[in-house]
Each structure stands twice: as C-alpha cells, then as structure tokens.
Design a protein around this motif. Structure first.
Motif, PDB file in Angstrom:
ATOM      1  N   HIS A  34       2.170  81.915  63.215  1.00 40.12           N
ATOM      2  CA  HIS A  34       3.508  81.054  62.842  1.00 40.12           C
ATOM      3  C   HIS A  34       4.288  82.090  61.891  1.00 40.12           C
ATOM      4  CE1 HIS A  34       6.489  78.096  62.047  1.00 40.12           C
ATOM      5  NE2 HIS A  34       6.038  78.235  60.625  1.00 40.12           N
ATOM      6  N   ARG A  35       3.547  82.846  60.818  1.00 41.51           N
ATOM      7  CA  ARG A  35       4.332  83.882  60.098  1.00 41.51           C
ATOM      8  C   ARG A  35       4.913  84.986  60.850  1.00 41.51           C
ATOM      9  NH1 ARG A  35      -0.219  82.862  57.041  1.00 41.51           N
ATOM     10  NH2 ARG A  35      -0.953  84.908  57.546  1.00 41.51           N
ATOM     11  N   VAL A  36       4.205  85.273  62.079  1.00 36.58           N
ATOM     12  CA  VAL A  36       4.802  86.323  62.739  1.00 36.58           C
ATOM     13  C   VAL A  36       5.812  86.176  63.454  1.00 36.58           C
ATOM     14  CG1 VAL A  36       4.379  88.026  64.917  1.00 36.58           C
ATOM     15  CG2 VAL A  36       2.429  87.910  63.178  1.00 36.58           C
ATOM     16  N   SER A  37       5.969  84.671  64.074  1.00 34.23           N
ATOM     17  CA  SER A  37       7.001  84.097  64.839  1.00 34.23           C
ATOM     18  C   SER A  37       8.090  84.006  63.908  1.00 34.23           C
ATOM     19  CB  SER A  37       6.646  82.632  65.395  1.00 34.23           C
ATOM     20  OG  SER A  37       5.482  82.918  66.512  1.00 34.23           O
ATOM     21  N   LEU A  38       7.830  83.548  62.815  1.00 36.87           N
ATOM     22  CA  LEU A  38       9.114  83.305  61.717  1.00 36.87           C
ATOM     23  C   LEU A  38       9.681  84.694  61.494  1.00 36.87           C
ATOM     24  CD1 LEU A  38       7.758  81.009  59.144  1.00 36.87           C
ATOM     25  CD2 LEU A  38       9.561  80.322  60.851  1.00 36.87           C
ATOM     26  N   ALA A  39       8.858  85.561  61.500  1.00 34.22           N
ATOM     27  CA  ALA A  39       9.577  87.121  61.114  1.00 34.22           C
ATOM     28  C   ALA A  39      10.167  87.610  62.256  1.00 34.22           C
ATOM     29  CB  ALA A  39       8.362  88.045  60.602  1.00 34.22           C
ATOM     30  N   ASP A  40       9.720  87.196  63.485  1.00 34.90           N
ATOM     31  CA  ASP A  40      10.334  87.776  64.533  1.00 34.90           C
ATOM     32  C   ASP A  40      11.734  86.989  64.781  1.00 34.90           C
ATOM     33  OD1 ASP A  40      10.524  89.034  67.163  1.00 34.90           O
ATOM     34  OD2 ASP A  40      10.267  87.262  68.114  1.00 34.90           O
ATOM     35  N   GLU A  41      11.735  85.706  64.527  1.00 32.57           N
ATOM     36  CA  GLU A  41      12.887  85.008  64.485  1.00 32.57           C
ATOM     37  C   GLU A  41      14.219  85.681  63.724  1.00 32.57           C
ATOM     38  OE1 GLU A  41      15.896  82.667  65.963  1.00 32.57           O
ATOM     39  OE2 GLU A  41      14.031  82.840  66.928  1.00 32.57           O
ATOM     40  N   GLU A  42      13.591  86.024  62.618  1.00 36.95           N
ATOM     41  CA  GLU A  42      14.586  86.468  61.490  1.00 36.95           C
ATOM     42  C   GLU A  42      15.291  87.959  62.135  1.00 36.95           C
ATOM     43  OE1 GLU A  42      16.631  86.781  57.845  1.00 36.95           O
ATOM     44  OE2 GLU A  42      15.473  85.311  58.912  1.00 36.95           O
ATOM     45  N   ILE A  43      14.209  88.654  62.824  1.00 35.59           N
ATOM     46  CA  ILE A  43      14.964  89.837  63.698  1.00 35.59           C
ATOM     47  C   ILE A  43      15.777  89.454  64.555  1.00 35.59           C
ATOM     48  CG2 ILE A  43      14.291  91.644  65.270  1.00 35.59           C
ATOM     49  CD1 ILE A  43      11.645  92.090  63.358  1.00 35.59           C
ATOM     50  N   ALA A  44      15.570  88.408  65.537  1.00 36.59           N
ATOM     51  CA  ALA A  44      16.274  88.083  66.581  1.00 36.59           C
ATOM     52  C   ALA A  44      17.572  87.473  66.314  1.00 36.59           C
ATOM     53  CB  ALA A  44      15.470  86.862  67.445  1.00 36.59           C
ATOM     54  N   LYS A  45      17.423  86.755  65.037  1.00 36.07           N
ATOM     55  CA  LYS A  45      18.807  86.080  64.415  1.00 36.07           C
ATOM     56  C   LYS A  45      19.998  87.093  64.388  1.00 36.07           C
ATOM     57  CE  LYS A  45      18.891  85.184  60.148  1.00 36.07           C
ATOM     58  NZ  LYS A  45      18.750  84.132  58.784  1.00 36.07           N
ATOM     59  N   HIS A  46      19.479  88.176  63.401  1.00 36.81           N
ATOM     60  CA  HIS A  46      20.257  89.419  63.043  1.00 36.81           C
ATOM     61  C   HIS A  46      20.729  90.255  64.456  1.00 36.81           C
ATOM     62  CE1 HIS A  46      19.829  88.479  59.168  1.00 36.81           C
ATOM     63  NE2 HIS A  46      18.545  88.879  59.098  1.00 36.81           N
ATOM     64  N   GLU A  47      20.026  90.146  65.510  1.00 39.64           N
ATOM     65  CA  GLU A  47      20.396  90.819  66.985  1.00 39.64           C
ATOM     66  C   GLU A  47      21.212  89.879  67.503  1.00 39.64           C
ATOM     67  OE1 GLU A  47      16.648  91.332  69.099  1.00 39.64           O
ATOM     68  OE2 GLU A  47      15.954  93.116  68.089  1.00 39.64           O
ATOM     69  N   ARG A  48      21.139  88.650  67.305  1.00 37.46           N
ATOM     70  CA  ARG A  48      22.218  87.861  68.045  1.00 37.46           C
ATOM     71  C   ARG A  48      23.644  87.871  67.463  1.00 37.46           C
ATOM     72  NH1 ARG A  48      17.723  84.370  68.173  1.00 37.46           N
ATOM     73  NH2 ARG A  48      18.535  83.198  66.369  1.00 37.46           N
ATOM     74  N   ARG A  49      23.532  88.114  65.929  1.00 39.34           N
ATOM     75  CA  ARG A  49      24.577  88.271  65.400  1.00 39.34           C
ATOM     76  C   ARG A  49      25.354  89.395  65.732  1.00 39.34           C
ATOM     77  NH1 ARG A  49      25.802  90.305  59.764  1.00 39.34           N
ATOM     78  NH2 ARG A  49      27.745  89.234  59.107  1.00 39.34           N
ATOM     79  N   GLU A 121      17.504  95.913  60.286  1.00 39.89           N
ATOM     80  CA  GLU A 121      16.458  97.052  59.862  1.00 39.89           C
ATOM     81  C   GLU A 121      15.465  96.565  58.820  1.00 39.89           C
ATOM     82  OE1 GLU A 121      18.778 100.348  59.033  1.00 39.89           O
ATOM     83  OE2 GLU A 121      19.119 100.702  61.326  1.00 39.89           O
ATOM     84  N   VAL A 122      16.219  95.593  57.759  1.00 41.66           N
ATOM     85  CA  VAL A 122      15.406  95.051  56.655  1.00 41.66           C
ATOM     86  C   VAL A 122      14.427  94.128  57.186  1.00 41.66           C
ATOM     87  CG1 VAL A 122      15.569  93.800  54.468  1.00 41.66           C
ATOM     88  CG2 VAL A 122      17.095  95.642  54.993  1.00 41.66           C
ATOM     89  N   ALA A 123      14.802  93.309  57.892  1.00 40.88           N
ATOM     90  CA  ALA A 123      14.061  92.335  58.720  1.00 40.88           C
ATOM     91  C   ALA A 123      12.641  92.927  59.440  1.00 40.88           C
ATOM     92  CB  ALA A 123      14.614  91.295  59.423  1.00 40.88           C
ATOM     93  N   GLU A 124      12.682  94.130  59.900  1.00 43.62           N
ATOM     94  CA  GLU A 124      11.547  94.575  60.655  1.00 43.62           C
ATOM     95  C   GLU A 124      10.279  94.921  59.745  1.00 43.62           C
ATOM     96  OE1 GLU A 124      12.468  98.490  62.726  1.00 43.62           O
ATOM     97  OE2 GLU A 124      14.549  97.526  63.463  1.00 43.62           O
ATOM     98  N   LYS A 125      10.327  95.268  58.457  1.00 44.03           N
ATOM     99  CA  LYS A 125       9.388  95.455  57.557  1.00 44.03           C
ATOM    100  C   LYS A 125       8.304  94.291  57.248  1.00 44.03           C
ATOM    101  CE  LYS A 125       7.623  97.192  53.368  1.00 44.03           C
ATOM    102  NZ  LYS A 125       7.837  97.469  51.878  1.00 44.03           N
ATOM    103  N   PRO A 126       8.998  93.115  57.142  1.00 46.26           N
ATOM    104  CA  PRO A 126       8.242  91.818  57.025  1.00 46.26           C
ATOM    105  C   PRO A 126       7.478  91.419  58.461  1.00 46.26           C
ATOM    106  CG  PRO A 126      10.268  91.439  55.936  1.00 46.26           C
ATOM    107  CD  PRO A 126      10.271  92.712  56.634  1.00 46.26           C
ATOM    108  N   TYR A 127       8.131  91.898  59.506  1.00 47.00           N
ATOM    109  CA  TYR A 127       7.691  91.603  60.741  1.00 47.00           C
ATOM    110  C   TYR A 127       6.488  92.210  60.942  1.00 47.00           C
ATOM    111  CZ  TYR A 127       7.141  91.522  65.972  1.00 47.00           C
ATOM    112  OH  TYR A 127       6.498  91.389  66.984  1.00 47.00           O
ATOM    113  N   GLU A 128       6.710  93.655  60.669  1.00 43.38           N
ATOM    114  CA  GLU A 128       5.626  94.479  61.087  1.00 43.38           C
ATOM    115  C   GLU A 128       4.382  94.242  59.984  1.00 43.38           C
ATOM    116  OE1 GLU A 128       7.442  98.312  60.585  1.00 43.38           O
ATOM    117  OE2 GLU A 128       8.359  98.421  62.365  1.00 43.38           O
ATOM    118  N   GLU A 129       4.755  93.865  59.036  1.00 35.17           N
ATOM    119  CA  GLU A 129       3.510  93.415  57.924  1.00 35.17           C
ATOM    120  C   GLU A 129       2.781  92.228  58.593  1.00 35.17           C
ATOM    121  OE1 GLU A 129       5.473  93.348  54.215  1.00 35.17           O
ATOM    122  OE2 GLU A 129       5.401  94.961  53.773  1.00 35.17           O
TER     123      GLU A 129
END
Length: 161
Positions: A34-49, A121-129
């Motif tokens: 679930h934490r990975v999914s949340l981090a991925d959704e944060e990346i996707a949000k900025h991509e959509r923006r 780019e900032v959201a990528e680090k938490p996703y990778e972690e």
C-alpha cells in the motif's frame, strides 16, 4: 485418553500460532504494498498535472504534443515512465529556451511546468525507497510466507525496470 486430549490441545495451539504468524506476515506485506501504491500515485499525480498543463497550452511544440500523445497511449508502468521522460526531454529541448521573459503568461506557464517536473522528481525518491523496502521485505522469510497467501495479481508491485 489424557494423552490424546493433550496432543489435540497442542496441535490446536500450534495451528493458532501458525495462523497468527501468517496473519502478521500478510498484513505487513499488504501495508508495504500500500505504501508503494501511495508513492506511485504521488508520482502519477505530478505526471498528470504536467500533461494537463502541456495539453492546455497553445504554444506547445509538435514534438511535445507527439510525446504527450504517446504518454496517454502507454499501457504499462514502464511505458508510461519512458514516455514521461521523453515528454520532459522534448520539452526541455524544444520549448525551454523559447520563453518571452517580458510576458507574464509565458513566465507563469514555464514556472508551472518547471514546478510539475520538479515535484515529480522529488516524489521519485520516496517511491524508490518504499519499493526497495517492499522488495527487501518480500525477500525475507516473512515475505515468503506472505507470498503463499497473497493473491497472484496483488502479490508483486511492478518495479520501474
């Protein structure tokens, strides 16, 4: 008779303990997933923006339009990430230098685009972690236990590469 009752009681206790271990392992795996999914959704949000900003602008270059269309048509996570990288590269190559610094609307557009790119780019680090933590957990004995009981389609989080 007493030995039979004692044996049954021990077997029931072992079964309850095994069930508790499985419950714990599956819960930890689902939490990590679930934490990975949340981090991925944060990346996707900025991509959509970013895509929304680029699609709504009349001054977008044809190269950027083509890569935005490729991003919209991408089906897999890997394809979307590669298409996003192409959008950013084409934007920087074809549009980044063409800003009229005296026009406030152009400056605002470029600031908004730069902000969306930077936030992603900032959201990528938490996703990778989170992805690394999930994969590390799944490589432990507890992750192995969880893998036995998680559904096949939800057991693995798709990695970027």
């Amino acid at each position: 008779m007493k030995k039979g009752v004692l044996l049954i009681a021990v077997l029931i206790m072992v079964a309850l303990l095994a069930g508790a271990v499985v419950w714990d392992c599956v819960g930890l795996a689902e939490d990590a997933q679930h934490r990975v999914s949340l981090a991925d959704e944060e990346i996707a949000k900025h991509e959509r923006r970013l895509m929304k900003l680029l699609e709504s602008s009349p001054q977008v270059s044809p190269e950027v339009e083509a890569t935005v269309a490729a991003y919209r048509g991408a089906n897999s996570l890997e394809a979307k990430r590669a298409a996003y990288d192409d959008v950013v590269a084409n934007f920087r190559r074809t549009m980044a230098g063409s800003v009229d610094a005296t026009n406030p609307l152009d400056r605002k557009f470029m600031d908004d685009v730069a902000g969306a790119i930077n936030r992603r780019e900032v959201a990528e680090k938490p996703y990778e972690e989170e992805l690394a933590a999930y994969e590390a957990f799944m490589n432990t004995w507890r992750g192995g236990v969880a893998r036995w009981f998680l559904p096949a389609d939800g057991a693995a989080v798709k990695a970027e590469e």
